[in-house]
Design a protein around this motif. Structure first.
Motif, PDB file in Angstrom:
ATOM      1  N   THR A 183       1.012  -1.090  -0.028  1.00  0.00           N
ATOM      2  CA  THR A 183       0.122   0.016  -0.045  1.00  0.00           C
ATOM      3  C   THR A 183       0.782   1.421  -0.083  1.00  0.00           C
ATOM      4  O   THR A 183       0.712   2.339  -0.798  1.00  0.00           O
ATOM      5  CB  THR A 183      -1.062   0.179   1.239  1.00  0.00           C
ATOM      6  OG1 THR A 183      -1.908  -0.953   1.126  1.00  0.00           O
ATOM      7  CG2 THR A 183      -1.825   1.322   1.302  1.00  0.00           C
TER       8      THR A 183
ATOM      9  N   ASP B   1      -1.192   6.392  -5.301  1.00  0.00           N
ATOM     10  CA  ASP B   1      -2.816   6.338  -5.275  1.00  0.00           C
ATOM     11  C   ASP B   1      -3.265   6.184  -6.740  1.00  0.00           C
ATOM     12  O   ASP B   1      -4.629   5.876  -6.985  1.00  0.00           O
ATOM     13  CB  ASP B   1      -3.266   7.521  -4.431  1.00  0.00           C
ATOM     14  CG  ASP B   1      -3.130   7.203  -3.061  1.00  0.00           C
ATOM     15  OD1 ASP B   1      -2.848   6.310  -2.448  1.00  0.00           O
ATOM     16  OD2 ASP B   1      -3.161   8.633  -2.068  1.00  0.00           O
ATOM     17  N   SER B   2      -2.630   6.866  -7.476  1.00  0.00           N
ATOM     18  CA  SER B   2      -3.282   7.026  -8.889  1.00  0.00           C
ATOM     19  C   SER B   2      -2.512   5.943  -9.897  1.00  0.00           C
ATOM     20  O   SER B   2      -2.199   6.149 -11.058  1.00  0.00           O
ATOM     21  CB  SER B   2      -2.885   8.314  -9.543  1.00  0.00           C
ATOM     22  OG  SER B   2      -1.406   8.800  -9.385  1.00  0.00           O
TER      23      SER B   2
ATOM     24  N   SER C  58      -7.457   1.300 -10.137  1.00  0.00           N
ATOM     25  CA  SER C  58      -7.887   1.530  -8.812  1.00  0.00           C
ATOM     26  C   SER C  58      -6.740   0.921  -7.921  1.00  0.00           C
ATOM     27  O   SER C  58      -6.850  -0.394  -7.925  1.00  0.00           O
ATOM     28  CB  SER C  58      -9.317   0.871  -8.205  1.00  0.00           C
ATOM     29  OG  SER C  58      -9.364   0.584  -7.167  1.00  0.00           O
ATOM     30  N   LYS C  59      -6.217   1.628  -6.881  1.00  0.00           N
ATOM     31  CA  LYS C  59      -5.161   0.987  -6.151  1.00  0.00           C
ATOM     32  C   LYS C  59      -5.978   0.202  -5.120  1.00  0.00           C
ATOM     33  O   LYS C  59      -5.533  -1.207  -5.015  1.00  0.00           O
ATOM     34  CB  LYS C  59      -4.722   2.181  -5.116  1.00  0.00           C
ATOM     35  CG  LYS C  59      -3.567   1.605  -4.217  1.00  0.00           C
ATOM     36  CD  LYS C  59      -3.010   2.804  -3.365  1.00  0.00           C
ATOM     37  CE  LYS C  59      -2.157   2.490  -2.401  1.00  0.00           C
ATOM     38  NZ  LYS C  59      -1.333   3.758  -1.756  1.00  0.00           N
ATOM     39  N   LYS C  60      -7.230   0.373  -4.627  1.00  0.00           N
ATOM     40  CA  LYS C  60      -7.763  -0.582  -3.794  1.00  0.00           C
ATOM     41  C   LYS C  60      -8.317  -1.979  -4.651  1.00  0.00           C
ATOM     42  O   LYS C  60      -7.969  -3.097  -4.071  1.00  0.00           O
ATOM     43  CB  LYS C  60      -9.235   0.077  -3.199  1.00  0.00           C
ATOM     44  CG  LYS C  60     -10.006  -0.710  -2.300  1.00  0.00           C
ATOM     45  CD  LYS C  60     -11.531  -0.383  -1.972  1.00  0.00           C
ATOM     46  CE  LYS C  60     -11.981  -1.209  -1.240  1.00  0.00           C
ATOM     47  NZ  LYS C  60     -12.284  -2.505  -1.564  1.00  0.00           N
TER      48      LYS C  60
ATOM     49  N   GLN D 239       7.604   5.768  -5.471  1.00  0.00           N
ATOM     50  CA  GLN D 239       6.333   5.019  -5.223  1.00  0.00           C
ATOM     51  C   GLN D 239       6.235   4.554  -6.934  1.00  0.00           C
ATOM     52  O   GLN D 239       6.464   5.207  -7.803  1.00  0.00           O
ATOM     53  CB  GLN D 239       4.976   5.922  -5.360  1.00  0.00           C
ATOM     54  CG  GLN D 239       4.762   6.667  -4.107  1.00  0.00           C
ATOM     55  CD  GLN D 239       3.602   7.465  -3.879  1.00  0.00           C
ATOM     56  OE1 GLN D 239       3.393   8.305  -4.862  1.00  0.00           O
ATOM     57  NE2 GLN D 239       2.854   7.168  -2.696  1.00  0.00           N
TER      58      GLN D 239
END
Length: 165
Positions: free
Chosen positions: A65, A70-71, A84-86, A154
């Motif tokens: 994570t 995030d993008s 989607s990271k999630k 990242q």
């Protein structure tokens, strides 16, 4: 406009990687040896790759994570595009944790700086699907665009190709 620039950069990168491979193969006797322009950047990215994939192999979702932007955009030759990271983390947890191990092909990583942004990592890796076999897959190519922001590296864009496995 930002997504267009990102997609255009990724498309150009993929074309360069593929055309570079094709032209090297068509040269016949040409031998390519990679030497990093910056050993420090190379060492940093190789270290970040090992941190991420150690977390991937051990199902350390917190580390994954933290390293995934995030993008994130994840391009997979078989699974398509995931933005989607999630959803990506959920898919890893459901389909990878305890089932699949990533093995880096030693000596295959190349790292190139992207001025004012980060770096590009290109390499080969194999996967062991423990539910099917303990034999690693054929090597597949991967490309990671790393973003360096707020003193943190990242994974920003990832391309994973499996070479007909």
């Amino acid at each position: 406009m930002k997504n267009f620039k990102s997609s255009a950069l990724l498309t150009i990168l993929i074309v360069l990687v593929i055309s570079g491979t094709a032209s090297a193969q068509s040269q016949g006797s040409y031998t390519y040896t990679y030497k990093p322009e910056s050993q420090e950047l190379y060492n940093t990215i190789v270290h970040m790759d090992s941190l991420y994939f150690n977390a991937y192999n051990t199902c350390d979702m917190d580390t994954q994570t933290a390293i995934l932007a995030d993008s994130i955009e994840f391009y997979h030759d078989r699974g398509g595009l995931m933005t989607s990271k999630k959803d990506l983390l959920d898919a890893i947890k459901k389909n990878i944790c305890g089932k699949v191990t990533r093995v880096l092909v030693q000596g295959s990583i190349e790292v190139y700086a992207i001025a004012g942004f980060g770096a590009v990592e290109i390499g080969l890796h194999r996967f062991i699907n423990h539910q099917e076999s303990e034999t690693p897959s054929k090597p597949g190519k991967f490309v990671v665009i790393w973003r360096h922001i707020n003193n943190k590296w990242q994974m920003y864009r990832i391309v994973s190709l499996h070479a007909g496995n």
